[in-house]
Write an enzyme that holds these catalytic residues in place. Structure first.
Site, PDB file in Angstrom:
ATOM      1  N   LYS A 185       2.283  -3.599   6.579  1.00  0.00           N
ATOM      2  CA  LYS A 185       2.262  -3.568   5.502  1.00  0.00           C
ATOM      3  C   LYS A 185       4.315  -3.370   4.714  1.00  0.00           C
ATOM      4  O   LYS A 185       4.486  -3.824   4.060  1.00  0.00           O
ATOM      5  CB  LYS A 185       1.377  -2.145   4.148  1.00  0.00           C
ATOM      6  N   SER A 190       0.516  -0.792  -0.215  1.00  0.00           N
ATOM      7  CA  SER A 190       0.147   0.107   0.167  1.00  0.00           C
ATOM      8  C   SER A 190       0.863   1.483   0.291  1.00  0.00           C
ATOM      9  O   SER A 190       1.981   1.344   0.482  1.00  0.00           O
ATOM     10  CB  SER A 190      -0.758  -0.067   0.808  1.00  0.00           C
ATOM     11  N   TYR A 234      -1.408   0.459  10.300  1.00  0.00           N
ATOM     12  CA  TYR A 234      -1.979  -0.149   9.020  1.00  0.00           C
ATOM     13  C   TYR A 234      -0.430  -0.169   8.279  1.00  0.00           C
ATOM     14  O   TYR A 234      -0.103  -0.851   7.360  1.00  0.00           O
ATOM     15  CB  TYR A 234      -3.775   0.227   8.071  1.00  0.00           C
TER      16      TYR A 234
HETATM   17  C1  WQD Z   1      -9.601   9.341   0.698  1.00  0.00           C
HETATM   18  C2  WQD Z   1     -10.027  11.098   0.250  1.00  0.00           C
HETATM   19  C3  WQD Z   1     -10.602  11.729   2.822  1.00  0.00           C
HETATM   20  C4  WQD Z   1     -14.302   9.042   3.096  1.00  0.00           C
HETATM   21  C5  WQD Z   1      -6.678   4.374   2.701  1.00  0.00           C
HETATM   22  C6  WQD Z   1      -5.637   4.119   3.251  1.00  0.00           C
HETATM   23  C7  WQD Z   1      -5.056   3.932   2.069  1.00  0.00           C
HETATM   24  C8  WQD Z   1      -5.725   2.842   1.161  1.00  0.00           C
HETATM   25  C9  WQD Z   1      -7.308   3.049   0.266  1.00  0.00           C
HETATM   26  C10 WQD Z   1      -5.955   0.355   1.163  1.00  0.00           C
HETATM   27  C11 WQD Z   1      -9.318  11.458   1.372  1.00  0.00           C
HETATM   28  C12 WQD Z   1     -11.554  11.652   1.407  1.00  0.00           C
HETATM   29  C13 WQD Z   1     -13.408   9.535   2.508  1.00  0.00           C
HETATM   30  C14 WQD Z   1     -15.138   9.802   3.859  1.00  0.00           C
HETATM   31  C15 WQD Z   1     -14.226  11.508   3.216  1.00  0.00           C
HETATM   32  N1  WQD Z   1      -6.202   1.446   1.207  1.00  0.00           N
HETATM   33  N2  WQD Z   1     -12.836  11.235   2.604  1.00  0.00           N
HETATM   34  N3  WQD Z   1     -14.543  10.924   3.009  1.00  0.00           N
HETATM   35  O1  WQD Z   1      -7.373   7.605   3.492  1.00  0.00           O
HETATM   36  O2  WQD Z   1      -6.750   8.131   0.652  1.00  0.00           O
HETATM   37  O3  WQD Z   1      -6.608   5.426   2.042  1.00  0.00           O
HETATM   38  O4  WQD Z   1      -7.687   4.088   1.491  1.00  0.00           O
HETATM   39  O5  WQD Z   1      -4.379   0.076   0.914  1.00  0.00           O
HETATM   40  O6  WQD Z   1      -4.069   2.826   2.958  1.00  0.00           O
HETATM   41  O7  WQD Z   1      -5.572   4.687   3.875  1.00  0.00           O
HETATM   42  O8  WQD Z   1      -9.219   6.545   1.293  1.00  0.00           O
HETATM   43  O9  WQD Z   1     -11.324   6.732   0.483  1.00  0.00           O
HETATM   44  O10 WQD Z   1     -10.545   6.952   2.164  1.00  0.00           O
HETATM   45  O11 WQD Z   1      -9.974   8.837   1.433  1.00  0.00           O
HETATM   46  O12 WQD Z   1     -14.238  13.387   2.695  1.00  0.00           O
HETATM   47  O13 WQD Z   1     -16.139   9.963   3.926  1.00  0.00           O
HETATM   48  O14 WQD Z   1     -12.024  11.363   0.495  1.00  0.00           O
HETATM   49  O15 WQD Z   1     -10.272  12.289   3.516  1.00  0.00           O
HETATM   50  O16 WQD Z   1      -9.134  12.765   1.163  1.00  0.00           O
HETATM   51  P1  WQD Z   1      -6.976   7.006   1.131  1.00  0.00           P
HETATM   52  P2  WQD Z   1     -10.140   7.439   1.928  1.00  0.00           P
END
Ligand code: WQD
Length: 324
Positions: free
Chosen positions: A145, A117, A141
């Protein structure tokens, strides 16, 4: 090649199984269905229900099948949760992975492809992020990894089991041919959350901050279509077999998309308004995280084909409508 897919009933796992089958590989799936779905399984790939926390179960599965290749996608992946319950991530992600790695060595697996990741990098020090970027994970997490990459590197040296660690950025979308429609249970990632707001499964979705140093103030991420991810796994096996060398590469598209742009694309695809509210930032979120995928392009000849935002959103919307 005979390939075992550990976690093959999951979101990325099932797309990877489909791609490997389409390329003529012999695939068997090992999954405990804790988050994976039976509806994501394919009849051409034998399914064995089992748990990576049982050394015996994973050992029996691999000794019976004796695959040359193995893909490991079985892990918990909620970064926020890993900071509240590290014990759960230690057991499932680390102990579980060590059980798989030891059973793979015991069954003389030659090529081990690992779902890693972008969370291994931590807060970006420069952009786009390439594989030389420091690996200082900011959540447990990401640390799990990175530690598994370390185990694999040692096992490659000591037991001659080659590995490829694929550092995913933000996996998204659904099979462009519509063959996979199982929805993630209790999603936390942005796009499934937007879809649940669109289908009324949740009253509204929350935008975590619009005061970031980005053009529209909301977080920017590198969204990669899950079909492109699956192709990356298949190309990784070809590389390991051809080069017999270990590999650590980013799988991303080097294009950043903001939260509000995702919402706009979802409204365009659905013809409906997304009910959302802007709230405080989520701790630990970087403003922007975008991949430099040129190493994967050079070494694997891999280039994203389906990762434009409209395809990602339209295929996801279709999967949510298929379950409505
Ligand atoms: C994306 C953007 C949030 C939800 C995570 C893991 C990473 C990988 C992918 C596995 C950010 C914003 C999100 C919501 C929002 N996982 N958001 N409201 O955090 O980039 O990555 O998932 O490998 O390891 O950390 O993904 O989809 O949570 O967030 O505003 O309800 O959307 O702030 O900017 P993230 P995400």
């Amino acid at each position: 090649m005979k390939i075992a897919v550990i976690g093959g009933a999951g979101y990325i796992g099932s797309h990877t199984v489909r791609e490997l089958l389409d390329r003529g590989h012999t695939v068997k799936v090992f999954d405990n269905l804790s988050s994976g779905l039976e509806q994501n399984l394919f009849p051409e790939a034998e399914f064995v229900k089992g748990d990576i926390l049982s050394e015996q179960e994973i050992k029996n599965f691999l000794n019976d099948f004796r695959p040359e290749g193995l893909v490991h996608l079985a892990a918990f992946k909620a970064a926020g949760e890993s900071m509240l319950a590290p014990e759960k991530y230690s057991v499932n992600n680390i102990t579980g992975s060590l059980n798989i790695i030891n059973a793979a060595v015991n069954a003389q697996v030659k090529y081990f492809v690992f779902s890693s990741s972008a969370a291994t990098y931590g807060a970006p020090k420069y952009m786009p992020v390439d594989e030389n970027h420091p690996t200082e994970p900011e959540n447990y997490y990401g640390y799990t990894k990175l530690s598994i990459e370390g185990f694999l590197s040692w096992y490659s040296k000591l037991k001659n089991m080659r590995f490829a660690a694929l550092r995913y950025f933000n996996a998204a979308g659904y099979d462009v041919q519509g063959r996979i429609t199982g929805l993630e249970k209790n999603p936390a990632n942005l796009i499934p959350v937007v879809m649940e707001a669109l289908t009324g499964k949740r009253k509204e979705m929350l935008v975590f901050g619009n005061d970031y140093d980005t053009p529209d103030g909301t977080g920017i991420r590198d969204y990669i279509h899950v079909n492109d991810l699956a192709i990356g796994h298949a190309e990784a096996f070809k590389y390991l077999e051809r080069e017999n060398k270990d590999l650590i590469v980013n799988l991303g598209v080097s294009k950043g998309t903001s939260v509000l742009e995702i919402i706009q694309a979802a409204e365009k695809a659905s013809g409906k308004k997304v009910p959302y509210r802007i709230v405080e930032r989520r701790p630990g979120d970087p403003a922007s995280l975008v991949a430099n995928p040129s190493k994967a392009f050079e070494l694997l000849g891999w280039k994203a084909k389906y990762s434009d935002i409209d395809t990602i959103i339209e295929t996801t919307w279709k999967a949510y409508q298929a379950n409505a």
